[in-house]
Design an enzyme around this catalytic site. Structure first.
Site, PDB file in Angstrom:
ATOM      1  N   HIS A  19       7.106  -1.237   1.689  1.00 17.94           N
ATOM      2  CA  HIS A  19       6.885  -1.788   0.351  1.00 17.94           C
ATOM      3  C   HIS A  19       8.181  -2.267  -0.301  1.00 17.94           C
ATOM      4  O   HIS A  19       8.157  -3.232  -1.076  1.00 17.94           O
ATOM      5  CB  HIS A  19       6.192  -0.752  -0.529  1.00 17.94           C
ATOM      6  CG  HIS A  19       4.816  -0.421  -0.066  1.00 17.94           C
ATOM      7  ND1 HIS A  19       4.187   0.778  -0.362  1.00 17.94           N
ATOM      8  CD2 HIS A  19       3.939  -1.131   0.681  1.00 17.94           C
ATOM      9  CE1 HIS A  19       2.985   0.789   0.184  1.00 17.94           C
ATOM     10  NE2 HIS A  19       2.813  -0.356   0.823  1.00 17.94           N
ATOM     11  N   SER A  97       0.357  -1.821  -0.873  1.00 16.31           N
ATOM     12  CA  SER A  97       0.946  -3.155  -0.776  1.00 16.31           C
ATOM     13  C   SER A  97       0.195  -4.215  -1.580  1.00 16.31           C
ATOM     14  O   SER A  97       0.844  -5.125  -2.118  1.00 16.31           O
ATOM     15  CB  SER A  97       1.080  -3.573   0.694  1.00 16.31           C
ATOM     16  OG  SER A  97      -0.062  -3.240   1.437  1.00 16.31           O
ATOM     17  N   GLU A 115     -10.417  -5.648   3.678  1.00 18.23           N
ATOM     18  CA  GLU A 115     -10.549  -4.218   3.957  1.00 18.23           C
ATOM     19  C   GLU A 115     -11.971  -3.955   4.437  1.00 18.23           C
ATOM     20  O   GLU A 115     -12.932  -4.336   3.776  1.00 18.23           O
ATOM     21  CB  GLU A 115     -10.235  -3.391   2.713  1.00 18.23           C
ATOM     22  CG  GLU A 115     -10.490  -1.897   2.864  1.00 18.23           C
ATOM     23  CD  GLU A 115      -9.731  -1.270   4.033  1.00 18.23           C
ATOM     24  OE1 GLU A 115     -10.359  -0.510   4.797  1.00 18.23           O
ATOM     25  OE2 GLU A 115      -8.519  -1.549   4.178  1.00 18.23           O
ATOM     26  N   ASP A 139     -13.187  -8.076   8.714  1.00 17.38           N
ATOM     27  CA  ASP A 139     -12.097  -7.807   9.644  1.00 17.38           C
ATOM     28  C   ASP A 139     -10.881  -8.642   9.250  1.00 17.38           C
ATOM     29  O   ASP A 139     -10.980  -9.866   9.063  1.00 17.38           O
ATOM     30  CB  ASP A 139     -12.525  -8.150  11.072  1.00 17.38           C
ATOM     31  CG  ASP A 139     -11.401  -7.939  12.068  1.00 17.38           C
ATOM     32  OD1 ASP A 139     -11.160  -6.789  12.448  1.00 17.38           O
ATOM     33  OD2 ASP A 139     -10.762  -8.942  12.444  1.00 17.38           O
ATOM     34  N   GLY A 140      -9.745  -7.971   9.092  1.00 20.37           N
ATOM     35  CA  GLY A 140      -8.556  -8.651   8.605  1.00 20.37           C
ATOM     36  C   GLY A 140      -8.045  -9.748   9.515  1.00 20.37           C
ATOM     37  O   GLY A 140      -7.574 -10.793   9.049  1.00 20.37           O
ATOM     38  N   ASP A 160      -0.873  -5.021   8.634  1.00 16.13           N
ATOM     39  CA  ASP A 160      -0.563  -3.590   8.562  1.00 16.13           C
ATOM     40  C   ASP A 160      -1.706  -2.779   9.178  1.00 16.13           C
ATOM     41  O   ASP A 160      -2.401  -2.044   8.483  1.00 16.13           O
ATOM     42  CB  ASP A 160      -0.343  -3.218   7.085  1.00 16.13           C
ATOM     43  CG  ASP A 160      -0.019  -1.750   6.885  1.00 16.13           C
ATOM     44  OD1 ASP A 160       0.296  -1.078   7.878  1.00 16.13           O
ATOM     45  OD2 ASP A 160      -0.108  -1.281   5.738  1.00 16.13           O
TER      46      ASP A 160
END
Length: 263
Positions: A19, A97, A115, A139-140, A160
């Site tokens: 971060h 984040s 998410e 799905d990211g 991430d």
């Protein structure tokens, strides 16, 4: 992976590493009067109570932001975000984040967050509503592929994953290379844990080969508790901003000095 919840790990030293770099990079990017796109593939809930059962169970925040809170001068963008979040929500709260980014971005900038976990997504929507963020329960990786290249094209993609699925280490290099080809001007940031077995080495080697215009920054620290496998944190950055080398060197010294005291 729908079992992962960052509440157990929020505010640990890996978060401080990730971060603080994110905040520094975004402060650099927003200094220019041009809009940008911010995309995050594994957003979590965005805001964490470090006194809840999950955080107390692992004790990672107590060995993280609790001791690292005075590492950063008040004018550092990470310290500024922490101060604003604590003033608004309470001293025990820590920004994930998405909130770090939202606090530094401007009305002209776009925020896209993904998410999958149902409870985490519901909390993310609630926590990010004041910022006008676009949140997707998706799905990211799929979101990133569908958005890149975004409009505006200038921007940052933060990746991430939880790395609870071991195949992540094999799929990350190819996926990031595809994203880089689609969005060649994008600043891509990948966080990864450094574990005792160090499974990240082949991944970083493959990433360096696929995307030469990149840099790696790693820090080491003692495990948060006996038997804990995470002993460090890494960031792989495509198109690092000018001056990042100096900030990275400063972080390296901070973590090195802190590690001596935590031994």
């Amino acid at each position: 992976m729908l079992s992962y919840q960052h509440s157990y790990h929020a505010g640990n030293l890996a978060d401080v590493h990730k971060h603080s770099i994110l905040a520094w990079v975004l402060a650099y990017m927003t200094a220019k009067d041009k809009p940008l796109s911010y995309i995050e593939t594994h957003a979590g809930r965005g805001l964490y109570d470090l006194t809840d059962d999950a955080a107390r169970k692992t004790g990672e925040a107590a060995r993280g932001i609790t001791i690292a809170g005075d590492w950063f001068a008040p004018e550092h963008p990470y310290a500024q975000v922490l101060a604003r979040i604590r003033a608004r929500h309470g001293e025990q709260f820590y920004p994930g984040s998405p909130l770090v980014a939202a606090e530094l971005l401007r009305p002209m900038d776009d925020i896209h967050l993904s998410e999958l976990h149902p409870q985490e997504f519901a909390a993310l929507q609630s926590n990010m509503a004041p910022y006008g963020s676009i949140c997707r329960q998706k799905d990211g990786w799929e979101m990133a592929q569908s958005l890149c290249p975004p409009d505006p094209r200038r921007g940052l993609l933060l990746i991430d994953p939880s790395y609870e699925v071991k195949s992540d280490y094999q799929t990350v290099p190819d996926t990031m290379a595809k994203l880089h080809r689609k969005w060649s001007v994008g600043l891509l940031m990948l966080w990864y844990p450094i574990l005792t077995e160090e499974p990240h080495h082949p991944m970083i080697k493959a990433l360096r080969a696929a995307i030469p215009d990149s840099t790696v920054h790693e820090v080491r620290f003692p495990p948060a508790r006996p038997g804990h496998r995470m002993i460090g944190s890494g960031m792989f950055i495509v198109h690092p901003p000018y001056g990042f080398e100096n900030e990275a060197a400063r972080l390296t010294a901070l973590f090195h000095n802190a590690a001596q005291g935590l031994m």
